[in-house]
Design a protein around this motif. Structure first.
Motif, PDB file in Angstrom:
ATOM      1  N   THR A 195      50.100  38.287  42.491  1.00  0.00           N
ATOM      2  CA  THR A 195      49.339  37.683  41.385  1.00  0.00           C
ATOM      3  C   THR A 195      47.839  37.784  41.628  1.00  0.00           C
ATOM      4  O   THR A 195      47.067  38.101  40.706  1.00  0.00           O
ATOM      5  N   ILE A 196      47.418  37.548  42.862  1.00  0.00           N
ATOM      6  CA  ILE A 196      45.989  37.643  43.180  1.00  0.00           C
ATOM      7  C   ILE A 196      45.512  39.081  43.056  1.00  0.00           C
ATOM      8  O   ILE A 196      44.402  39.346  42.568  1.00  0.00           O
TER       9      ILE A 196
ATOM     10  N   GLU B 152      39.956  29.804  35.609  1.00  0.00           N
ATOM     11  CA  GLU B 152      39.639  29.551  37.015  1.00  0.00           C
ATOM     12  C   GLU B 152      38.184  29.854  37.347  1.00  0.00           C
ATOM     13  O   GLU B 152      37.569  29.192  38.184  1.00  0.00           O
TER      14      GLU B 152
ATOM     15  N   GLN C 198      46.623  41.285  40.977  1.00  0.00           N
ATOM     16  CA  GLN C 198      46.479  41.558  39.545  1.00  0.00           C
ATOM     17  C   GLN C 198      45.117  41.077  39.036  1.00  0.00           C
ATOM     18  O   GLN C 198      44.412  41.780  38.310  1.00  0.00           O
ATOM     19  N   LYS C 199      44.759  39.852  39.420  1.00  0.00           N
ATOM     20  CA  LYS C 199      43.467  39.302  38.986  1.00  0.00           C
ATOM     21  C   LYS C 199      42.309  40.113  39.560  1.00  0.00           C
ATOM     22  O   LYS C 199      41.348  40.423  38.851  1.00  0.00           O
TER      23      LYS C 199
ATOM     24  N   LEU D 299      38.775  35.874  45.596  1.00  0.00           N
ATOM     25  CA  LEU D 299      40.126  36.425  45.507  1.00  0.00           C
ATOM     26  C   LEU D 299      40.408  37.365  46.675  1.00  0.00           C
ATOM     27  O   LEU D 299      41.502  37.353  47.257  1.00  0.00           O
TER      28      LEU D 299
ATOM     29  N   TYR E  25      48.012  36.146  33.654  1.00  0.00           N
ATOM     30  CA  TYR E  25      47.076  36.050  34.770  1.00  0.00           C
ATOM     31  C   TYR E  25      45.631  36.220  34.317  1.00  0.00           C
ATOM     32  O   TYR E  25      44.711  35.695  34.942  1.00  0.00           O
ATOM     33  N   VAL E  26      45.412  36.918  33.181  1.00  0.00           N
ATOM     34  CA  VAL E  26      44.052  37.077  32.667  1.00  0.00           C
ATOM     35  C   VAL E  26      43.549  35.746  32.118  1.00  0.00           C
ATOM     36  O   VAL E  26      42.413  35.336  32.379  1.00  0.00           O
TER      37      VAL E  26
ATOM     38  N   ASN F  29      44.545  32.777  33.025  1.00  0.00           N
ATOM     39  CA  ASN F  29      44.309  31.911  34.184  1.00  0.00           C
ATOM     40  C   ASN F  29      43.000  32.264  34.875  1.00  0.00           C
ATOM     41  O   ASN F  29      42.281  31.376  35.366  1.00  0.00           O
ATOM     42  N   LEU F  30      42.702  33.541  34.916  1.00  0.00           N
ATOM     43  CA  LEU F  30      41.483  33.994  35.574  1.00  0.00           C
ATOM     44  C   LEU F  30      40.236  33.453  34.867  1.00  0.00           C
ATOM     45  O   LEU F  30      39.292  32.980  35.513  1.00  0.00           O
TER      46      LEU F  30
ATOM     47  N   PHE G  11      41.917  43.459  37.857  1.00  0.00           N
ATOM     48  CA  PHE G  11      41.342  43.303  36.520  1.00  0.00           C
ATOM     49  C   PHE G  11      39.817  43.203  36.587  1.00  0.00           C
ATOM     50  O   PHE G  11      39.101  43.888  35.852  1.00  0.00           O
TER      51      PHE G  11
ATOM     52  N   ASP H 299      44.062  40.767  27.464  1.00  0.00           N
ATOM     53  CA  ASP H 299      43.834  39.321  27.399  1.00  0.00           C
ATOM     54  C   ASP H 299      45.067  38.498  27.057  1.00  0.00           C
ATOM     55  O   ASP H 299      45.032  37.273  27.130  1.00  0.00           O
TER      56      ASP H 299
END
Length: 592
Positions: free
Chosen positions: A246-247, A288, A249-250, A190, A281-282, A284-285, A253, A277
């Motif tokens: 968005t990236i 991913e 945010q991930k 990321l 985006y959580v 998706n994380l 986290f 949770d």
């Protein structure tokens, strides 16, 4: 305040403090110690009873000494309720807050806009993180002079007590390190993407080394938040701000989970995941990066085993057992932590200590392993930080070592939480954190905890940052930092002990970056001391500070003995209460 009250018979003197408990505390101190006239004194806060017209106009009209929250005075000045032209002295407590649009600044600004001639006195034990922050306060309040004293000055030392300070380092468990490795594997790609999008305004030298694998030091959540804010500023070179956001945010986290694990406990890290949770985006994380699911499963397993999988919690339990075994259950302890969810874990761990009799170290290690004792003598902030850099590392506290061998002499730990009023269990995800309950305490509940702590019903309080500023708790024997904090909060936390009698401070830090943070804060503190010791060389002061008294009036200093101290007042009240109870029970001189 007392002089301005005497010099200006029609003038109004205002003392501003940031919280309701501090307002009440300062009012009591001025009344009991300095003899401020009760008839002229008034407390003004949002909850103060208003007149029929919905204002506090009669209070401002009839009284001359005011103790307020800054928001109250700001609103009353704006609404024309406070007679601004009558204000002759404004005292600001915890003045390091006076930056930007803070209510302190707004109050001063409104008085200046009305051309009011008044003297402003700003008080703080922690002026700022660095010189630039202090300059902001100087500029915001138009400060014309700084008078500075530290705990190293002779005229302060004679009024203080000894403060022993120790840095206790703990080693991460193998399980902790495995989880950190998994989180690192998820974070690195990321960060690479963010670098490819030019999302770091300064080029990201540190994060570049992390991204290419030449450094395993995890990127901090603060670093990512700062870069995210800079990316959204005008002139940003970021190629795709939406994607980068968005990236970020991930990445934040993941970094936050890692930070909570290494500086607090697995339970706190799991709670944080539970709260977040439900965010898209959580989810998706986790899809991913399968490593994130594996890391969470390990965290949940570790969290279910309590202190056995938390080196800090185990070390804390050892410190508490040793302290109460040596000093008895009438001693007082405050434990500070930055994260509210960890308060619950610490309270639970303290309560569980009564079920254990074996005096052991953290995670089965030698209790003395990793301890760094400062040079013996009166503890100062400087010796606190010196301990982190290794000064006195070979010093052995013989008395401490002897007491650590005692077993079977544990005393009951009577513990309660002391947290802010905010309710973090509302809104957002109904995850683990909400299930455990992070509902805040009302002002009444906070007062009840502090009263019980002062009177001995409690001997241990676990507090968040709300316990760091200005609380009048004179007899705390041991302060424990569950995490390393910045210079301002360090000084505030330490200020809770060494007041009425000698005290001890223990700082828990994970080996590596958290312990290294102490050296950084020490460097900041040393430079700050030098700057404040010679303020004219470093700071730009306001030169427009005219004399308040008319020509020909030259006050002569007169030294008067102040009234009883808070400690003496507490003893007087206790004796009075005891005498009253004795009289009611039919003792000598009482009713039969």
């Amino acid at each position: 305040m007392k002089n301005f009250h005497r010099w200006f018979p029609q003038g109004k003197v205002v003392f501003l403090a940031p919280t309701r408990p501090l307002v009440e505390q300062q009012k009591a101190a001025c009344r009991d110690i300095c003899g401020m006239p009760e008839a002229d004194t008034c407390t003004l806060m949002g909850s103060t009873k208003r007149d029929l017209d919905g204002t506090r106009r009669s209070n401002w009209r009839d009284k001359r000494l005011f103790f307020c929250t800054p928001q109250t005075m700001e609103n009353d000045l704006r609404d024309g309720v406070c007679p601004a032209s009558d204000v002759v002295c404004l005292v600001i407590d915890e003045a390091h807050r006076a930056k930007g649009n803070h209510a302190y600044c707004m109050v001063a600004k409104q008085l200046w806009e009305r051309n009011v001639e008044f003297r402003l006195l700003a008080l703080t034990a922690t002026p700022g993180h660095d010189v630039s922050e202090v300059q902001q306060v100087v500029r915001s309040l138009a400060i014309g002079r700084i008078d500075f004293r530290s705990d190293q000055d002779a005229d302060v030392k004679k009024h203080t007590h000894k403060r022993s300070v120790k840095l206790e380092t703990v080693t991460s468990t193998k399980a902790d390190l495995q989880v950190v490795d998994l989180l690192r594997d998820a974070l690195r790609p990321l960060v690479k993407k963010l670098l490819g999008l030019n999302a770091f305004a300064d080029g990201g030298v540190f994060v570049t080394r992390f991204a290419d694998g030449s450094s395993n030091n995890m990127v901090k959540p603060y670093t990512l938040l700062k870069a995210q804010n800079e990316m959204r500023a005008p002139g940003s070179r970021c190629q795709n701000q939406g994607l980068a956001f968005t990236i970020f945010q991930k990445a934040h986290f993941i970094a936050k989970v890692c930070e909570l694990l290494t500086t607090h406990t697995p339970r706190v890290a799991v709670d944080y995941v539970g709260k977040e949770d439900q965010k898209a985006y959580v989810g998706n994380l986790f899809r991913e990066f399968p490593a994130m699911r594996e890391a969470l499963d390990m965290l949940k397993s570790m969290a279910g085993k309590g202190a056995h999988h938390s080196p800090k919690m185990g070390k804390l339990q050892h410190i508490m057992r040793k302290h109460f075994s040596k000093n008895g259950e009438f001693s007082r302890v405050m434990i500070f932590t930055s994260f509210r969810d960890s308060v619950h874990d610490i309270v639970r761990a303290c309560r569980e200590m009564g079920d254990e009799t074996q005096l052991d170290g953290a995670a089965g290690d030698d209790p003395r392993r990793g301890s760094v004792d400062p040079i013996p003598g009166q503890g100062t902030i400087t010796t606190l930080f010196a301990g982190a850099t290794g000064a006195g590392a070979n010093t052995v506290d013989r008395k401490d070592s002897k007491s650590s061998s005692a077993t079977g002499n544990d005393h009951r730990v009577k513990v309660a939480a002391f947290i802010g009023q905010g309710d973090t269990s509302k809104g957002g995800a109904g995850g683990a954190g909400a299930a455990r309950g992070t509902k805040g305490q009302s002002q009444k509940e906070q007062k009840a905890v502090l009263d019980a702590f002062r009177h001995g019903s409690l001997n241990t309080v676990v507090a968040t940052s709300i316990g760091e500023e200005g609380l009048d708790i004179p007899a705390v024997d041991l302060i424990v930092f569950f995490d390393v904090v910045d210079i301002i909060r360090t000084i505030q936390r330490m200020g809770r002990t060494g007041r009425a009698r000698d005290g001890n401070v223990v700082v828990l830090a994970t080996e590596g970056k958290e312990a290294q943070k102490f050296k950084t804060e020490y460097d900041k503190y040393e430079y700050m001391l030098k700057s404040l010791g010679d303020p004219g060389r470093v700071f730009d002061f306001c030169n427009d500070c005219p004399r308040m008294l008319p020509p020909g009036h030259d006050p002569v200093v007169e030294f008067l003995k102040l009234g009883p101290t808070p400690e003496e007042l507490s003893k007087i009240r206790a004796q009075t209460l005891k005498s009253a109870e004795k009289a009611q029970s039919g003792g000598p001189g009482g009713r039969s």
